[in-house]
Scaffold this active site. Structure first.
Site, PDB file in Angstrom:
ATOM      1  N   CYS A   2       0.832  -1.193   0.000  1.00 47.26           N
ATOM      2  CA  CYS A   2       0.000   0.000   0.000  1.00 47.26           C
ATOM      3  C   CYS A   2       0.870   1.247   0.000  1.00 47.26           C
ATOM      4  O   CYS A   2       2.098   1.180  -0.049  1.00 47.26           O
ATOM      5  CB  CYS A   2      -0.899   0.028   1.231  1.00 47.26           C
ATOM      6  N   ARG A  50      -4.809   1.449  -0.912  1.00 49.13           N
ATOM      7  CA  ARG A  50      -4.709  -0.006  -0.757  1.00 49.13           C
ATOM      8  C   ARG A  50      -4.529  -0.734  -2.077  1.00 49.13           C
ATOM      9  O   ARG A  50      -5.257  -0.500  -3.041  1.00 49.13           O
ATOM     10  CB  ARG A  50      -5.962  -0.547  -0.062  1.00 49.13           C
ATOM     11  N   LEU A  51      -3.531  -1.633  -2.086  1.00 42.85           N
ATOM     12  CA  LEU A  51      -3.394  -2.658  -3.115  1.00 42.85           C
ATOM     13  C   LEU A  51      -3.755  -3.969  -2.425  1.00 42.85           C
ATOM     14  O   LEU A  51      -3.004  -4.476  -1.591  1.00 42.85           O
ATOM     15  CB  LEU A  51      -1.963  -2.704  -3.662  1.00 42.85           C
ATOM     16  N   SER A  52      -4.922  -4.522  -2.739  1.00 40.04           N
ATOM     17  CA  SER A  52      -5.464  -5.656  -1.984  1.00 40.04           C
ATOM     18  C   SER A  52      -4.690  -6.933  -2.301  1.00 40.04           C
ATOM     19  O   SER A  52      -4.622  -7.359  -3.451  1.00 40.04           O
ATOM     20  CB  SER A  52      -6.942  -5.856  -2.325  1.00 40.04           C
ATOM     21  N   ILE A  53      -4.121  -7.539  -1.256  1.00 36.29           N
ATOM     22  CA  ILE A  53      -3.337  -8.769  -1.407  1.00 36.29           C
ATOM     23  C   ILE A  53      -3.853  -9.856  -0.470  1.00 36.29           C
ATOM     24  O   ILE A  53      -4.096 -10.985  -0.870  1.00 36.29           O
ATOM     25  CB  ILE A  53      -1.838  -8.513  -1.106  1.00 36.29           C
ATOM     26  N   ASN A  75       2.104  -0.402   5.440  1.00 36.59           N
ATOM     27  CA  ASN A  75       2.537  -0.764   4.096  1.00 36.59           C
ATOM     28  C   ASN A  75       3.456  -1.965   4.210  1.00 36.59           C
ATOM     29  O   ASN A  75       4.468  -1.910   4.915  1.00 36.59           O
ATOM     30  CB  ASN A  75       3.282   0.418   3.450  1.00 36.59           C
ATOM     31  N   GLY A  76       3.123  -3.059   3.526  1.00 38.02           N
ATOM     32  CA  GLY A  76       3.993  -4.222   3.543  1.00 38.02           C
ATOM     33  C   GLY A  76       3.249  -5.501   3.846  1.00 38.02           C
ATOM     34  O   GLY A  76       2.042  -5.613   3.607  1.00 38.02           O
ATOM     35  N   SER A 363      11.268 -11.839  -5.967  1.00 34.88           N
ATOM     36  CA  SER A 363      12.509 -11.468  -6.643  1.00 34.88           C
ATOM     37  C   SER A 363      13.698 -12.113  -5.943  1.00 34.88           C
ATOM     38  O   SER A 363      13.579 -12.678  -4.855  1.00 34.88           O
ATOM     39  CB  SER A 363      12.682  -9.939  -6.648  1.00 34.88           C
ATOM     40  N   GLY A 364      14.862 -12.001  -6.566  1.00 33.26           N
ATOM     41  CA  GLY A 364      16.100 -12.524  -5.981  1.00 33.26           C
ATOM     42  C   GLY A 364      16.967 -11.454  -5.368  1.00 33.26           C
ATOM     43  O   GLY A 364      18.151 -11.703  -5.087  1.00 33.26           O
TER      44      GLY A 364
END
Length: 642
Positions: A2, A50-53, A75-76, A363-364
């Site tokens: 978010c 909000r980015l809903s996850i 956020n996180g 990601s790496g």
């Protein structure tokens, strides 16, 4: 994932300006396009995009406890939230959602400031406890998620995921910090806790800030640090087996999602190890994506394809043009302060590709710092062995003299380019590593700045950033020392900043299994000889992955995300460089020597020298002045004007 922002009255309980808060929240729409809300009460205003996850149905923010006395914006991701919920319920806390956000609220009620010690994940959050009249702000251990804040002259505190939210308030002074400019030209970014503006700060990784209304504002407090003890006695095989177990746990936690999930697959060791681990944990094919380049010098897509075929992933590839430099102004607006890592361009593109198919990507990132993978580590250790062969009282004056008098011969065969070697031998370990990391090295950096600007610096050098961290490292192991420095500087200021802004520009959540703090802590107990042996970096990591990945992926030369800067500045960007450096707002600041700028432009265009990195650093600073500040000239510090 978010965007968070807010205002807090540190002195009393004045009514917050709702219109300003809404403007701040709207500025970060890209970080959370699904929903947006604000919370207002006397002395406090919180905003959230909000980015809903997780808990898509009921995880809205700002979120409060049962009686509304504790409010949080976050956020996180807290990856161990499912383990913490029953523990908190057993202590009497009532949950209204199934979200990791509510764990923060009740964790604060139960454990106070120590709650962050219980959270495993990437996070930046702020909360207000009305009963305790306390404002609390925290950032995750590895600095994956950002947090900016500023305390205004009138006692209001502003905070936000990005600087642009603070800038929208209208009360933040935008005069530039000269020491931040020095850090930018040395490192390519402004190092924590500084920002480009004097009045604003970044909350450093592994830190919290607790403010009790009406009391003096304290300094942020550190709650975590990595310690390189190096004392574990494991064979390569034992270390590899334990690594695979820990990596599997880290990846499993980061695969929790209620929305489509995938992974970046560059074809390098780190991202390939993550994808291989994901494939072993998933019944369905893993979604992977990578970008390719028409120029084979920069193209790793064939190695990504090897891994994709081995694990039958749903693999998508898009080619990026070799002249993909139209993003310069876009990047300047994204980063809000000058940022000079040119790999931000392909990172932006791979995030753009991933978002077409998934909302979360693993990601790496972090593997090189954790496992000792950078080529510069090997070179630094070679220099350290040479430096150790002579006492400093003899080495420094002797090689210092040779470094000054020996001619610079970039045109000559490598065996005759001794000037750099002599200079390196005269330096301390920290000074030498700082020099190797500089985007614009001395003496060129000093030649760039005017006498007036140097007076404003007052003798400050960005090398002090490295020295400050080295003093806390508590190790004299040559590899561990520079890994510690990188973990607190390059990883946070460059890598994490790049990935956060590029991913959130496309409303994409990126998770980094190789930055799991428990994994990082464990690897720090292993001897450096397991990580770097001769020319073999990431030694035990690669050995542990041999059952999972082909040798062509594990043991090929490292490439990285690169763009052809040198050619751009002699071709399609030639006129823009001249216009920006020799006629634009940079000169109007009074900070830069025009003769030096003209000289490096001329030398690069004629092929007399390769100044591609300094030129890109200058070009992005010019783009920051024009795009992020939105004016034709940067504000000149009062001391310079005087």
């Amino acid at each position: 994932m978010c965007g968070i922002t807010g205002i807090f009255d540190t002195r009393a309980g004045r009514e917050p300006d709702g219109a300003r808060l809404q403007r701040m929240n709207d500025a970060q729409f890209h970080r959370g396009p699904d929903e947006g809300s604000v919370h207002l009460e006397p002395g406090v205003g919180f905003g959230h995009r909000r980015l809903s996850i997780i808990d898509v149905a009921t995880g809205q923010q700002p979120l409060s406890n049962e009686d509304g006395s504790v409010v949080v914006v976050f956020n996180g991701e807290i990856y161990n939230y499912q383990e913490l919920i029953p523990e908190l319920q057993a202590a009497g806390h009532v949950f209204r959602t199934k979200s990791d956000t509510e764990v923060i609220v009740h964790g604060w009620e139960q454990w106070g400031e120590a709650c962050v010690q219980r959270f495993r994940g990437m996070f930046a959050f702020a909360l207000w406890d009305r009963n305790r009249q306390t404002f609390f702000m925290a950032r995750d251990r590895m600095g994956v998620k950002p947090m900016h804040y500023a305390i205004l002259d009138d006692g209001w505190l502003l905070f936000g995921s990005e600087l642009k939210t603070l800038m929208q308030h209208g009360g933040l002074k935008r005069d530039i910090d000269p020491q931040a400019v020095e850090e930018y030209f040395a490192l390519g970014y402004v190092a924590e806790p500084r920002t480009i503006f004097r009045q604003a700060r970044k909350l450093s990784p592994g830190h919290t800030l607790t403010i009790r209304r009406g009391q003096p504002i304290p300094e942020p407090q550190r709650y975590w640090d990595v310690r390189f003890t190096l004392g574990a006695r494991l064979s390569v095989e034992e270390a590899g087996e334990e690594l695979r177990r820990r990596l599997s746990e880290s990846v499993r936690l980061r695969m929790i999602s209620e929305v489509p999930l995938g992974a970046f697959l560059s074809g390098g060791v780190d991202s390939s190890a993550v994808v291989a681990t994901m494939a072993g944990l998933s019944d369905a094919p893993v979604n992977t994506c990578s970008i390719s380049f028409a120029d084979p010098q920069f193209n790793e897509s064939a190695f990504a394809e090897m891994v994709a075929q081995r694990y039958a992933t749903n693999h998508r590839v898009e080619q990026v043009g070799v002249d993909d430099f139209d993003l310069i102004d876009t990047l300047a607006r994204l980063y809000d302060e000058p940022y000079a890592d040119s790999s931000a361009i392909p990172t932006y593109r791979v995030c753009q590709l991933a978002r077409k198919h998934v909302t979360v990507a693993l990601s790496g990132d972090g593997g090189d710092e954790t496992f000792g993978g950078y080529r510069r580590y090997r070179l630094h250790l070679m220099e350290e062995r040479m430096r150790a062969s002579l006492p400093a009282a003899l080495r420094q004056p002797l090689f210092g003299f040779l470094g000054r008098v020996y001619p610079k011969a970039d045109w000559a065969p490598r065996m005759f380019r001794a000037k750099t070697t002599f200079q390196g031998m005269a330096r301390s370990a920290v000074e030498a590593y700082f020099h190797s990391m500089c985007f614009v090295r001395e003496p060129l950096r000093s030649q760039l700045f005017t006498r007036q600007f140097k007076a404003e610096l007052g003798g400050y050098s960005a090398q002090q950033v490295f020295e400050r961290h080295a003093a806390r490292a508590q190790t004299d192991d040559p590899l561990a020392l520079i890994q510690y420095i990188d973990t607190h500087t390059y990883l946070v200021g460059d890598i994490n900043t790049k990935v956060d802004r590029a991913s959130m520009a496309h409303s994409l959540e990126v998770r980094e299994p190789l930055m799991d703090h428990e994994l990082v802590e464990w690897v720090a107990t292993l001897p450096s000889a397991l990580k770097l042996q001769g020319s073999n970096g990431k030694m035990f990591f690669k050995k542990s992955m041999e059952p999972l990945l082909p040798d062509d992926v594990l043991y090929r030369p490292k490439m990285g995300f690169s763009v052809p800067l040198a050619r751009w500045f002699r071709g399609p960007l030639r006129e823009r460089v001249r216009a920006s450096l020799l006629h634009g707002p940079m000169l109007e600041t009074g900070w830069f020597e025009r003769d030096t700028l003209a000289r490096i432009v001329e030398q690069h265009e004629t092929g007399a020298a390769d100044h591609s990195t300094p030129l890109w650093t200058l070009l992005m600073f010019d783009a920051f002045l024009r795009c992020s500040l939105g004016q034709t000239a940067a504000p000149v510090p009062e001391a310079v004007a005087a």
